[in-house]
Design a protein around this motif. Structure first.
Motif, PDB file in Angstrom:
ATOM      1  N   GLU A 173       0.714  -1.233  -0.178  1.00 56.05           N
ATOM      2  CA  GLU A 173      -0.119  -0.272   0.028  1.00 56.05           C
ATOM      3  C   GLU A 173       1.042   1.352   0.004  1.00 56.05           C
ATOM      4  N   GLY A 174       1.681   1.348   0.989  1.00 57.36           N
ATOM      5  CA  GLY A 174       2.213   2.177   0.646  1.00 57.36           C
ATOM      6  C   GLY A 174       3.695   2.433  -0.511  1.00 57.36           C
ATOM      7  N   ALA A 175       3.931   1.527  -1.345  1.00 55.59           N
ATOM      8  CA  ALA A 175       4.637   1.682  -1.779  1.00 55.59           C
ATOM      9  C   ALA A 175       3.693   2.433  -3.675  1.00 55.59           C
ATOM     10  N   LYS A 176       2.359   1.868  -3.715  1.00 58.16           N
ATOM     11  CA  LYS A 176       1.802   2.681  -4.344  1.00 58.16           C
ATOM     12  C   LYS A 176       1.893   3.829  -4.055  1.00 58.16           C
ATOM     13  N   LEU A 177       1.349   3.712  -2.841  1.00 60.22           N
ATOM     14  CA  LEU A 177       1.445   5.301  -2.885  1.00 60.22           C
ATOM     15  C   LEU A 177       2.274   6.375  -3.126  1.00 60.22           C
ATOM     16  N   SER A 178       3.246   6.230  -2.841  1.00 64.12           N
ATOM     17  CA  SER A 178       4.286   7.141  -3.055  1.00 64.12           C
ATOM     18  C   SER A 178       4.916   7.515  -4.121  1.00 64.12           C
ATOM     19  N   LYS A 179       4.201   6.411  -5.503  1.00 65.71           N
ATOM     20  CA  LYS A 179       4.427   6.582  -6.736  1.00 65.71           C
ATOM     21  C   LYS A 179       3.004   8.959  -6.842  1.00 65.71           C
ATOM     22  N   THR A 180       2.500   8.845  -5.728  1.00 68.62           N
ATOM     23  CA  THR A 180       2.540  10.270  -6.331  1.00 68.62           C
ATOM     24  C   THR A 180       2.211  11.179  -4.699  1.00 68.62           C
ATOM     25  N   LEU A 181       2.549  10.614  -3.611  1.00 65.62           N
ATOM     26  CA  LEU A 181       2.796  11.656  -3.220  1.00 65.62           C
ATOM     27  C   LEU A 181       4.398  11.562  -2.345  1.00 65.62           C
ATOM     28  N   GLY A 182       4.916  10.650  -2.401  1.00 63.10           N
ATOM     29  CA  GLY A 182       6.430  10.669  -2.315  1.00 63.10           C
ATOM     30  C   GLY A 182       6.961   9.021  -1.408  1.00 63.10           C
ATOM     31  N   GLY A 183       8.168   9.119  -1.345  1.00 61.62           N
ATOM     32  CA  GLY A 183       8.624   7.340  -0.308  1.00 61.62           C
ATOM     33  C   GLY A 183       8.543   8.213   1.641  1.00 61.62           C
ATOM     34  N   TRP A 184       9.563   9.336   1.558  1.00 62.57           N
ATOM     35  CA  TRP A 184      10.002   9.558   2.646  1.00 62.57           C
ATOM     36  C   TRP A 184       8.303  10.537   3.322  1.00 62.57           C
ATOM     37  N   GLN A 185       7.258  11.010   2.362  1.00 61.47           N
ATOM     38  CA  GLN A 185       5.920  11.376   3.196  1.00 61.47           C
ATOM     39  C   GLN A 185       5.090  10.736   3.507  1.00 61.47           C
ATOM     40  N   VAL A 186       4.626   9.556   2.093  1.00 62.19           N
ATOM     41  CA  VAL A 186       4.134   8.199   2.604  1.00 62.19           C
ATOM     42  C   VAL A 186       4.366   7.704   4.138  1.00 62.19           C
ATOM     43  N   ILE A 187       5.933   7.312   4.857  1.00 60.13           N
ATOM     44  CA  ILE A 187       6.066   6.698   6.128  1.00 60.13           C
ATOM     45  C   ILE A 187       5.783   7.972   6.716  1.00 60.13           C
ATOM     46  N   SER A 188       6.267   8.976   6.725  1.00 64.49           N
ATOM     47  CA  SER A 188       5.809  10.660   7.229  1.00 64.49           C
ATOM     48  C   SER A 188       4.526  10.824   7.622  1.00 64.49           C
ATOM     49  N   TRP A 189       4.295  10.410   6.826  1.00 59.93           N
ATOM     50  CA  TRP A 189       2.184  11.081   7.207  1.00 59.93           C
ATOM     51  C   TRP A 189       1.192   9.793   8.134  1.00 59.93           C
ATOM     52  N   ALA A 190       2.453   7.963   8.060  1.00 55.98           N
ATOM     53  CA  ALA A 190       1.242   7.907   8.526  1.00 55.98           C
ATOM     54  C   ALA A 190       2.212   7.694  10.388  1.00 55.98           C
ATOM     55  N   LEU A 191       3.024   7.635  10.577  1.00 56.79           N
ATOM     56  CA  LEU A 191       3.577   7.653  11.570  1.00 56.79           C
ATOM     57  C   LEU A 191       2.952   8.901  12.180  1.00 56.79           C
ATOM     58  N   VAL A 192       2.475  10.249  11.597  1.00 56.36           N
ATOM     59  CA  VAL A 192       1.686  11.314  12.200  1.00 56.36           C
ATOM     60  C   VAL A 192       0.341  10.797  12.001  1.00 56.36           C
ATOM     61  N   LEU A 193       0.170  10.548  11.866  1.00 50.29           N
ATOM     62  CA  LEU A 193      -2.028   9.357  11.523  1.00 50.29           C
ATOM     63  C   LEU A 193      -1.806   8.731  13.375  1.00 50.29           C
ATOM     64  N   ALA A 194      -0.674   8.168  13.471  1.00 52.64           N
ATOM     65  CA  ALA A 194      -0.838   7.252  14.118  1.00 52.64           C
ATOM     66  C   ALA A 194      -0.283   8.163  15.881  1.00 52.64           C
ATOM     67  N   LEU A 195       0.600   9.131  15.910  1.00 50.40           N
ATOM     68  CA  LEU A 195       0.631   9.938  16.598  1.00 50.40           C
ATOM     69  C   LEU A 195      -0.327  10.704  17.203  1.00 50.40           C
ATOM     70  N   PRO A 196      -1.545  10.413  17.670  1.00 53.40           N
ATOM     71  CA  PRO A 196      -2.301  10.501  17.997  1.00 53.40           C
ATOM     72  C   PRO A 196      -2.795   9.674  19.646  1.00 53.40           C
ATOM     73  N   LEU A 197      -2.230   8.532  18.565  1.00 56.06           N
ATOM     74  CA  LEU A 197      -2.612   7.274  19.438  1.00 56.06           C
ATOM     75  C   LEU A 197      -1.494   7.050  20.529  1.00 56.06           C
ATOM     76  N   MET A 198      -0.491   6.933  20.132  1.00 54.04           N
ATOM     77  CA  MET A 198       0.975   6.778  20.515  1.00 54.04           C
ATOM     78  C   MET A 198       1.505   7.523  21.568  1.00 54.04           C
ATOM     79  N   MET A 199       1.433   9.315  21.355  1.00 55.83           N
ATOM     80  CA  MET A 199       1.418   9.824  22.460  1.00 55.83           C
ATOM     81  C   MET A 199       0.672   9.923  24.297  1.00 55.83           C
ATOM     82  N   PRO A 200      -0.217   9.372  24.098  1.00 58.00           N
ATOM     83  CA  PRO A 200      -0.990   9.333  25.373  1.00 58.00           C
ATOM     84  C   PRO A 200      -0.566   7.438  26.183  1.00 58.00           C
ATOM     85  N   LEU A 201      -0.891   6.627  25.025  1.00 59.59           N
ATOM     86  CA  LEU A 201       0.068   5.206  25.485  1.00 59.59           C
ATOM     87  C   LEU A 201       1.293   5.159  26.100  1.00 59.59           C
ATOM     88  N   PHE A 202       2.290   6.096  25.486  1.00 55.84           N
ATOM     89  CA  PHE A 202       3.329   6.513  25.727  1.00 55.84           C
ATOM     90  C   PHE A 202       3.086   6.679  27.247  1.00 55.84           C
TER      91      PHE A 202
END
Length: 294
Positions: A173-202
């Motif tokens: 899924e990330g590889a497909k999206l990288s063609k339009t969004l960019g490689g480092w942008q994909v994993i960056s936005w995927a990580l940012v999406l998870a941040l609201p969940l990860m920060m309180p759990l941390f």
């Protein structure tokens, strides 16, 4: 369905970037083993995603990247579920029951899983001979594990298998999206999406015995947070987007052997001559899949 052909330069660059990604990913399970030996696997998963997520947010702000389009959010959620949460959590839990060497062997199934999801989600249609080399390569890796007679836990095996399936989905899924969004942008936005969940759990799962964690434990956590969770994906997604999901994905067949070598060095696990022989066979399978790229 993808109908255009990749240029030779694109394919070569894809394989180079993919190989760098595989090298960085190869230390993931040995490093995770170091971390979960001294810290709660759930905290390790949260911390690696949280640290990488803060770094990704910082980079996105520096480069003033535009927010993903609405039609890209679903794909980013799948990447986050597969690569940010799913595989890290399941593999960390599995390492409570399995040795590092045994868990690494499951990574031999990743290329096949990535290729399957590449067909369904990425629309790729590799040559039929590609599947032959892909399956043979996976069987070589799995057969090597069986030949070692490593005792395993059914619970650990199931957790690793589920983790590999989710990781394959996230890779494709990330590889497909990288063609339009960019490689480092994909994993960056995927990580940012998870941040609201990860920060309180941390803070909820923050270990009370933090002062007892050794340098090795912190090193393991630092490695998987920086290299496994962020930097490695930059090269990996770029490589998959350039060279094709199904074909460059076969480089993952080499990951178990790089990982075993690292496990032998850091965890004092034995590396046999049989491993080297199987490595040659796997390299030939990788070469075969590259030759039959469509």
């Amino acid at each position: 369905m993808i109908t255009h052909k990749l240029s030779k330069d694109q394919t070569l660059n894809g394989w180079i970037n993919g190989f760098i990604g595989v090298l960085l990913f190869s230390g993931s399970l040995p490093a995770t083993k170091l971390a979960v030996t001294e810290m709660n696997p759930i905290f390790v998963t949260i911390a690696r995603a949280g640290i990488a997520g803060v770094l990704a947010l910082f980079v996105l702000l520096i480069y003033k990247e535009k927010r993903p389009a609405k039609d890209q959010i679903f794909s980013l959620v799948l990447v986050s579920i597969g690569c940010v949460i799913g595989f890290p959590l399941l593999s960390s839990l599995a390492l409570q029951y399995l040795t590092s060497a045994h868990s690494i062997v499951f990574l031999g199934m990743l290329p096949l899983m990535t290729a399957i999801f590449g067909v369904f989600r990425g629309g790729e249609r590799p040559h039929p001979v590609f599947w032959f080399f892909s399956i043979i390569g996976s069987l070589l890796v799995i057969g090597f594990a069986v030949s070692q007679g490593i005792s395993a836990s059914p619970i650990g095996d199931i957790l690793m298998l589920l983790g590999v399936i989710l990781c394959g989905l996230g890779y494709a899924e990330g590889a497909k999206l990288s063609k339009t969004l960019g490689g480092w942008q994909v994993i960056s936005w995927a990580l940012v999406l998870a941040l609201p969940l990860m920060m309180p759990l941390f803070f909820i799962y923050f270990p009370k015995n933090i002062e007892t964690v050794s340098f090795q434990g912190w090193f393991g956590l630092g490695y998987i947070a920086l290299f496994s969770m962020f930097i490695g994906f930059i090269f990996w997604y770029k490589g998959l987007a350039q060279g094709g999901i199904t074909t460059v994905g076969q480089l993952q067949l080499l990951q178990p052997f790089f990982g075993l070598a690292l496990a032998a060095y850091f965890l004092n696990e034995q590396v046999s001559l049989g491993m080297l022989g199987i490595t040659v066979g796997v390299i030939l399978c990788v070469a075969g899949t590259k030759k039959f790229t469509k």
